[in-house]
Design a protein around this motif. Structure first.
Motif, PDB file in Angstrom:
ATOM      1  N   GLU A   1       0.849  -1.198   0.000  1.00  0.00           N
ATOM      2  CA  GLU A   1       0.000   0.000   0.000  1.00  0.00           C
ATOM      3  C   GLU A   1       0.880   1.242   0.000  1.00  0.00           C
ATOM      4  O   GLU A   1       1.873   1.300   0.716  1.00  0.00           O
ATOM      5  CB  GLU A   1      -0.883   0.012   1.250  1.00  0.00           C
ATOM      6  CG  GLU A   1      -1.675   1.314   1.362  1.00  0.00           C
ATOM      7  CD  GLU A   1      -2.600   1.357   2.577  1.00  0.00           C
ATOM      8  OE1 GLU A   1      -3.356   0.402   2.764  1.00  0.00           O
ATOM      9  OE2 GLU A   1      -2.553   2.356   3.309  1.00  0.00           O
ATOM     10  N   PHE A   2       0.524   2.203  -0.839  1.00  0.00           N
ATOM     11  CA  PHE A   2       1.204   3.498  -0.816  1.00  0.00           C
ATOM     12  C   PHE A   2       0.329   4.387   0.048  1.00  0.00           C
ATOM     13  O   PHE A   2      -0.661   4.946  -0.405  1.00  0.00           O
ATOM     14  CB  PHE A   2       1.337   4.045  -2.246  1.00  0.00           C
ATOM     15  CG  PHE A   2       2.365   5.143  -2.369  1.00  0.00           C
ATOM     16  CD1 PHE A   2       2.918   5.754  -1.251  1.00  0.00           C
ATOM     17  CD2 PHE A   2       2.781   5.560  -3.624  1.00  0.00           C
ATOM     18  CE1 PHE A   2       3.863   6.761  -1.378  1.00  0.00           C
ATOM     19  CE2 PHE A   2       3.729   6.568  -3.769  1.00  0.00           C
ATOM     20  CZ  PHE A   2       4.265   7.163  -2.642  1.00  0.00           C
ATOM     21  N   PHE A   3       0.690   4.455   1.344  1.00  0.00           N
ATOM     22  CA  PHE A   3      -0.132   5.154   2.342  1.00  0.00           C
ATOM     23  C   PHE A   3      -0.266   6.629   1.970  1.00  0.00           C
ATOM     24  O   PHE A   3       0.448   7.148   1.110  1.00  0.00           O
ATOM     25  CB  PHE A   3       0.507   4.989   3.728  1.00  0.00           C
ATOM     26  CG  PHE A   3      -0.368   5.413   4.871  1.00  0.00           C
ATOM     27  CD1 PHE A   3      -1.505   4.670   5.200  1.00  0.00           C
ATOM     28  CD2 PHE A   3      -0.072   6.537   5.611  1.00  0.00           C
ATOM     29  CE1 PHE A   3      -2.325   5.067   6.254  1.00  0.00           C
ATOM     30  CE2 PHE A   3      -0.882   6.937   6.668  1.00  0.00           C
ATOM     31  CZ  PHE A   3      -2.010   6.201   6.988  1.00  0.00           C
ATOM     32  N   TRP A   4      -1.165   7.292   2.655  1.00  0.00           N
ATOM     33  CA  TRP A   4      -1.462   8.696   2.369  1.00  0.00           C
ATOM     34  C   TRP A   4      -0.198   9.538   2.235  1.00  0.00           C
ATOM     35  O   TRP A   4       0.696   9.470   3.092  1.00  0.00           O
ATOM     36  CB  TRP A   4      -2.323   9.271   3.490  1.00  0.00           C
ATOM     37  CG  TRP A   4      -3.688   8.682   3.514  1.00  0.00           C
ATOM     38  CD1 TRP A   4      -4.168   7.764   4.401  1.00  0.00           C
ATOM     39  CD2 TRP A   4      -4.743   8.957   2.600  1.00  0.00           C
ATOM     40  NE1 TRP A   4      -5.469   7.450   4.078  1.00  0.00           N
ATOM     41  CE2 TRP A   4      -5.845   8.171   2.979  1.00  0.00           C
ATOM     42  CE3 TRP A   4      -4.871   9.790   1.477  1.00  0.00           C
ATOM     43  CZ2 TRP A   4      -7.057   8.185   2.302  1.00  0.00           C
ATOM     44  CZ3 TRP A   4      -6.069   9.815   0.801  1.00  0.00           C
ATOM     45  CH2 TRP A   4      -7.148   9.011   1.215  1.00  0.00           C
ATOM     46  N   HIS A   5      -0.163  10.358   1.225  1.00  0.00           N
ATOM     47  CA  HIS A   5       1.017  11.194   1.011  1.00  0.00           C
ATOM     48  C   HIS A   5       0.677  12.331   0.056  1.00  0.00           C
ATOM     49  O   HIS A   5      -0.385  12.338  -0.578  1.00  0.00           O
ATOM     50  CB  HIS A   5       2.163  10.363   0.417  1.00  0.00           C
ATOM     51  CG  HIS A   5       1.875   9.857  -0.968  1.00  0.00           C
ATOM     52  ND1 HIS A   5       1.042   8.786  -1.210  1.00  0.00           N
ATOM     53  CD2 HIS A   5       2.288  10.286  -2.197  1.00  0.00           C
ATOM     54  CE1 HIS A   5       0.959   8.570  -2.506  1.00  0.00           C
ATOM     55  NE2 HIS A   5       1.702   9.470  -3.149  1.00  0.00           N
ATOM     56  N   THR A   6       1.600  13.261  -0.037  1.00  0.00           N
ATOM     57  CA  THR A   6       1.610  14.211  -1.149  1.00  0.00           C
ATOM     58  C   THR A   6       2.878  13.904  -1.948  1.00  0.00           C
ATOM     59  O   THR A   6       3.849  13.381  -1.409  1.00  0.00           O
ATOM     60  CB  THR A   6       1.629  15.681  -0.666  1.00  0.00           C
ATOM     61  OG1 THR A   6       2.800  15.893   0.143  1.00  0.00           O
ATOM     62  CG2 THR A   6       0.392  15.998   0.157  1.00  0.00           C
ATOM     63  N   ASP A   7       2.866  14.230  -3.232  1.00  0.00           N
ATOM     64  CA  ASP A   7       4.030  13.898  -4.058  1.00  0.00           C
ATOM     65  C   ASP A   7       5.178  14.888  -3.801  1.00  0.00           C
ATOM     66  O   ASP A   7       4.954  16.094  -3.662  1.00  0.00           O
ATOM     67  CB  ASP A   7       3.648  13.937  -5.548  1.00  0.00           C
ATOM     68  CG  ASP A   7       3.209  12.557  -6.043  1.00  0.00           C
ATOM     69  OD1 ASP A   7       2.712  11.763  -5.227  1.00  0.00           O
ATOM     70  OD2 ASP A   7       3.367  12.281  -7.251  1.00  0.00           O
ATOM     71  N   ASN A   8       6.365  14.348  -3.770  1.00  0.00           N
ATOM     72  CA  ASN A   8       7.594  15.135  -3.602  1.00  0.00           C
ATOM     73  C   ASN A   8       7.506  16.160  -2.464  1.00  0.00           C
ATOM     74  O   ASN A   8       7.750  17.356  -2.648  1.00  0.00           O
ATOM     75  CB  ASN A   8       7.963  15.829  -4.915  1.00  0.00           C
ATOM     76  CG  ASN A   8       8.403  14.818  -5.964  1.00  0.00           C
ATOM     77  OD1 ASN A   8       8.616  13.645  -5.654  1.00  0.00           O
ATOM     78  ND2 ASN A   8       8.535  15.237  -7.192  1.00  0.00           N
TER      79      ASN A   8
ATOM     80  N   LEU B   1      -4.354  14.959   0.134  1.00  0.00           N
ATOM     81  CA  LEU B   1      -3.426  13.833   0.185  1.00  0.00           C
ATOM     82  C   LEU B   1      -4.040  12.705  -0.629  1.00  0.00           C
ATOM     83  O   LEU B   1      -5.264  12.657  -0.800  1.00  0.00           O
ATOM     84  CB  LEU B   1      -3.202  13.365   1.624  1.00  0.00           C
ATOM     85  CG  LEU B   1      -2.454  14.341   2.545  1.00  0.00           C
ATOM     86  CD1 LEU B   1      -3.418  15.293   3.222  1.00  0.00           C
ATOM     87  CD2 LEU B   1      -1.664  13.580   3.605  1.00  0.00           C
ATOM     88  N   HIS B   2      -3.187  11.817  -1.118  1.00  0.00           N
ATOM     89  CA  HIS B   2      -3.727  10.708  -1.896  1.00  0.00           C
ATOM     90  C   HIS B   2      -3.078   9.394  -1.470  1.00  0.00           C
ATOM     91  O   HIS B   2      -2.034   9.381  -0.816  1.00  0.00           O
ATOM     92  CB  HIS B   2      -3.586  10.961  -3.404  1.00  0.00           C
ATOM     93  CG  HIS B   2      -2.190  11.133  -3.904  1.00  0.00           C
ATOM     94  ND1 HIS B   2      -1.457  12.282  -3.715  1.00  0.00           N
ATOM     95  CD2 HIS B   2      -1.380  10.297  -4.595  1.00  0.00           C
ATOM     96  CE1 HIS B   2      -0.259  12.154  -4.270  1.00  0.00           C
ATOM     97  NE2 HIS B   2      -0.192  10.953  -4.808  1.00  0.00           N
ATOM     98  N   ARG B   3      -3.722   8.305  -1.876  1.00  0.00           N
ATOM     99  CA  ARG B   3      -3.291   6.977  -1.455  1.00  0.00           C
ATOM    100  C   ARG B   3      -3.662   5.959  -2.532  1.00  0.00           C
ATOM    101  O   ARG B   3      -4.668   6.106  -3.223  1.00  0.00           O
ATOM    102  CB  ARG B   3      -4.031   6.602  -0.169  1.00  0.00           C
ATOM    103  CG  ARG B   3      -3.857   5.149   0.241  1.00  0.00           C
ATOM    104  CD  ARG B   3      -4.652   4.809   1.483  1.00  0.00           C
ATOM    105  NE  ARG B   3      -6.084   4.891   1.262  1.00  0.00           N
ATOM    106  CZ  ARG B   3      -7.007   4.552   2.163  1.00  0.00           C
ATOM    107  NH1 ARG B   3      -6.629   4.156   3.353  1.00  0.00           N
ATOM    108  NH2 ARG B   3      -8.290   4.652   1.885  1.00  0.00           N
TER     109      ARG B   3
HETATM  110 FE   LIG Z   1       1.669   9.888  -5.296  1.00  0.00          FE
END
Ligand SMILES: [Fe+2]
Length: 316
Positions: free
Chosen positions: A149-156, A293-295
């Protein structure tokens, strides 16, 4: 068109979709091979011109004002689909075969009043990222991953925030745009607004996140030459609204209160009331990487040739 406080959604009529597809194909029929890195301006011009000719006026008006408005997510459904080559699970494929796809996506980026761009330290500096389940990225939290899973984040998030009208490349990318080529696995892209997340936190945690007591590193997708980890705040305010930089895997608190605030943020993000976008072929999604944020959840990809394939382009 439906519009919530944060999301604008529009579904194109089948008739408009078909005539737009025909128009793009005809405008590109005699074109020399076009690569989005070398010929992005030409592709954007062709795409924007076809879109201006065929999209309904109300949608064109919405696109023209979207990035100046209060919404942070845009979904356009039922755009032309294309019989694309097998999914390039290695991450790259000859771009000339994707001219209509590129013209469509870059045309939309232009009508939104934004500029596509790439950064030199990921995706080999290419403007179009193939979001695919790359076996080489197994186990990683990357747009090329699948099994983790790519947990909640913002890119860069390891970069400073930028301002409109400046060179976007040294900064956190403002917008992410996606065009779906295939998603038979029906993997959702989950999005949650920064405002929504902040409302779940205690005042003490909100205050702690705004202090420059965090180390925020580069994401797993970064190749070489990335900027070092940033020491700063997870939460800032640009005068109009809060903006957040965060990647669960690369952010740590440098003080006890910062670490406690991060724990509270992580717990708040585990509550499951996100917006889920299951993109189908021909769907376009844009979100504001400062305001949401996205996941991406873990998933089991289909066989390589037909595995999930989104096209991602940063736009500021
Ligand atoms: Fe992303």
């Amino acid at each position: 068109m439906t519009a919530g406080p944060d999301i604008v959604r529009y579904v194109l009529d089948d008739g408009v979709r078909d005539v737009l597809a025909k128009e793009l194909n005809s405008r590109l029929a005699d074109a020399e091979p076009l690569d989005p890195d070398a010929h992005g301006v030409i592709l954007a011009s062709i795409g924007a011109s076809a879109l201006l000719q065929h999209l309904p006026d109300e949608l064109l008006a919405e696109l023209g004002k979207f990035t100046r408005g209060h919404s942070s997510v845009l979904v356009l459904e039922n755009l032309p689909r294309y019989d694309a080559p097998p999914t390039p699970v290695g991450g790259f494929t000859p771009e000339a075969a994707l001219a209509p796809v590129n013209a469509l996506q870059l045309g939309l980026v232009r009508l939104l009043g934004t500029t596509p761009f790439a950064v030199p330290y990921e995706n080999r500096g290419r403007v179009m990222r193939n979001v695919v389940p790359n076996p080489a990225a197994a186990g990683t939290t990357s747009s090329w991953g699948s099994d983790a899973e790519f947990f909640w984040h913002t890119d860069n998030p390891h970069l400073p925030f930028g301002e409109q009208g400046r060179d976007p490349r040294p900064n956190v990318p403002r917008h992410l745009t996606f065009y779906a080529i295939r998603n038979d696995e029906r993997v959702p892209t989950d999005v949650v607004g920064v405002d929504t997340v902040l409302a779940r936190l205690t005042p003490a945690a909100r205050e702690a996140l705004a202090r420059p007591e965090f180390e925020i590193g580069a994401p797993a997708s970064v190749e070489t030459g990335a900027q070092p980890a940033l020491r700063g705040a997870v939460l800032e305010h640009d005068g109009a609204a809060p903006r957040m930089r965060y990647d669960h895997g690369t952010t740590r608190g440098l003080t006890a209160r910062a670490a406690a605030a991060l724990d509270e943020l992580t717990a708040a993000l585990r509550t499951d009331d996100a917006e889920r976008f299951v993109l189908r072929p021909g769907d376009f999604l844009l979100f504001d990487n400062y305001r949401v944020l996205h996941r991406r959840r873990a998933f089991t990809p289909r066989p390589a040739a037909t595995a999930r394939w989104l096209r991602r382009c940063y736009a500021s």
